[in-house]
Write a protein that holds these residues in place. Sequence first.
Motif, PDB file in Angstrom:
ATOM      1  N   LYS A 137      -9.414   7.605  -1.060  1.00 56.80           N
ATOM      2  CA  LYS A 137      -8.482   7.408   0.029  1.00 56.80           C
ATOM      3  C   LYS A 137      -6.899   7.900  -0.145  1.00 56.80           C
ATOM      4  O   LYS A 137      -6.040   7.538   0.581  1.00 56.80           O
ATOM      5  CB  LYS A 137      -8.495   5.896   0.463  1.00 56.80           C
ATOM      6  N   ASN A 138      -6.836   8.314  -1.087  1.00 56.02           N
ATOM      7  CA  ASN A 138      -5.284   8.808  -1.681  1.00 56.02           C
ATOM      8  C   ASN A 138      -4.425   7.587  -1.496  1.00 56.02           C
ATOM      9  O   ASN A 138      -3.197   7.680  -0.975  1.00 56.02           O
ATOM     10  CB  ASN A 138      -4.949  10.108  -0.779  1.00 56.02           C
ATOM     11  N   THR A 139      -4.867   6.514  -1.946  1.00 53.83           N
ATOM     12  CA  THR A 139      -3.997   5.242  -1.614  1.00 53.83           C
ATOM     13  C   THR A 139      -3.848   4.503  -3.255  1.00 53.83           C
ATOM     14  O   THR A 139      -4.835   4.389  -3.886  1.00 53.83           O
ATOM     15  CB  THR A 139      -4.551   4.389  -0.714  1.00 53.83           C
ATOM     16  N   THR A 164       0.102   5.458   0.604  1.00 56.40           N
ATOM     17  CA  THR A 164      -0.869   6.200   1.249  1.00 56.40           C
ATOM     18  C   THR A 164      -0.118   7.752   1.140  1.00 56.40           C
ATOM     19  O   THR A 164       0.931   7.773   1.746  1.00 56.40           O
ATOM     20  CB  THR A 164      -1.531   6.113   2.622  1.00 56.40           C
ATOM     21  N   SER A 202      -0.140  11.928   1.775  1.00 56.55           N
ATOM     22  CA  SER A 202      -0.665  13.045   2.635  1.00 56.55           C
ATOM     23  C   SER A 202       0.023  14.204   2.490  1.00 56.55           C
ATOM     24  O   SER A 202       0.958  14.172   1.578  1.00 56.55           O
ATOM     25  CB  SER A 202      -0.577  12.570   4.305  1.00 56.55           C
ATOM     26  N   SER A 247       0.939  -1.289   0.038  1.00 57.98           N
ATOM     27  CA  SER A 247      -0.041   0.069   0.002  1.00 57.98           C
ATOM     28  C   SER A 247       0.783   1.305   0.006  1.00 57.98           C
ATOM     29  O   SER A 247       2.174   1.111   0.449  1.00 57.98           O
ATOM     30  CB  SER A 247      -0.753   0.029   1.199  1.00 57.98           C
TER      31      SER A 247
END
Length: 124
Positions: free
Chosen positions: A76-78, A23, A25, A21
């Motif tokens: 989810k910006n993932t 992610t 930010s 994964s």
Amino acid sequence: QVQLVESGGRLVQAGDSLRLSCTASGRSLNSNGMGWFRQAPEREREFVATSNWDGGRQYFADFVKGRFAISRDNTKNTVWLQMNSLSPEDTAVYFCAADKGPFGSTSQSDYIYWGQGTQVTVSS
């Protein structure tokens, strides 16, 4: 400041599957292509997979041979890298990165944000 954090790397056995994964930010990367790269010991970092901004177009390195999949959820910006049928040759630190544009790229020089990497080790 944009940060990319990879997770999911660990020690697995040959033939196993693993999902990494990444992610983001700091700001949305929904308009950016995303990519995965890897670096094995004493080797150059190399391209693994890339996705355009909405996941509709993907491209993989030849050595993936249909074993890996890249997906993303912009809510989810993932972004994920699903890896199947792993072999010891897949042992490396895996990095995710954000393309400066929306299309994704195989070239490292097109990527403007990089994560710190997650270690994947495949035992025989």
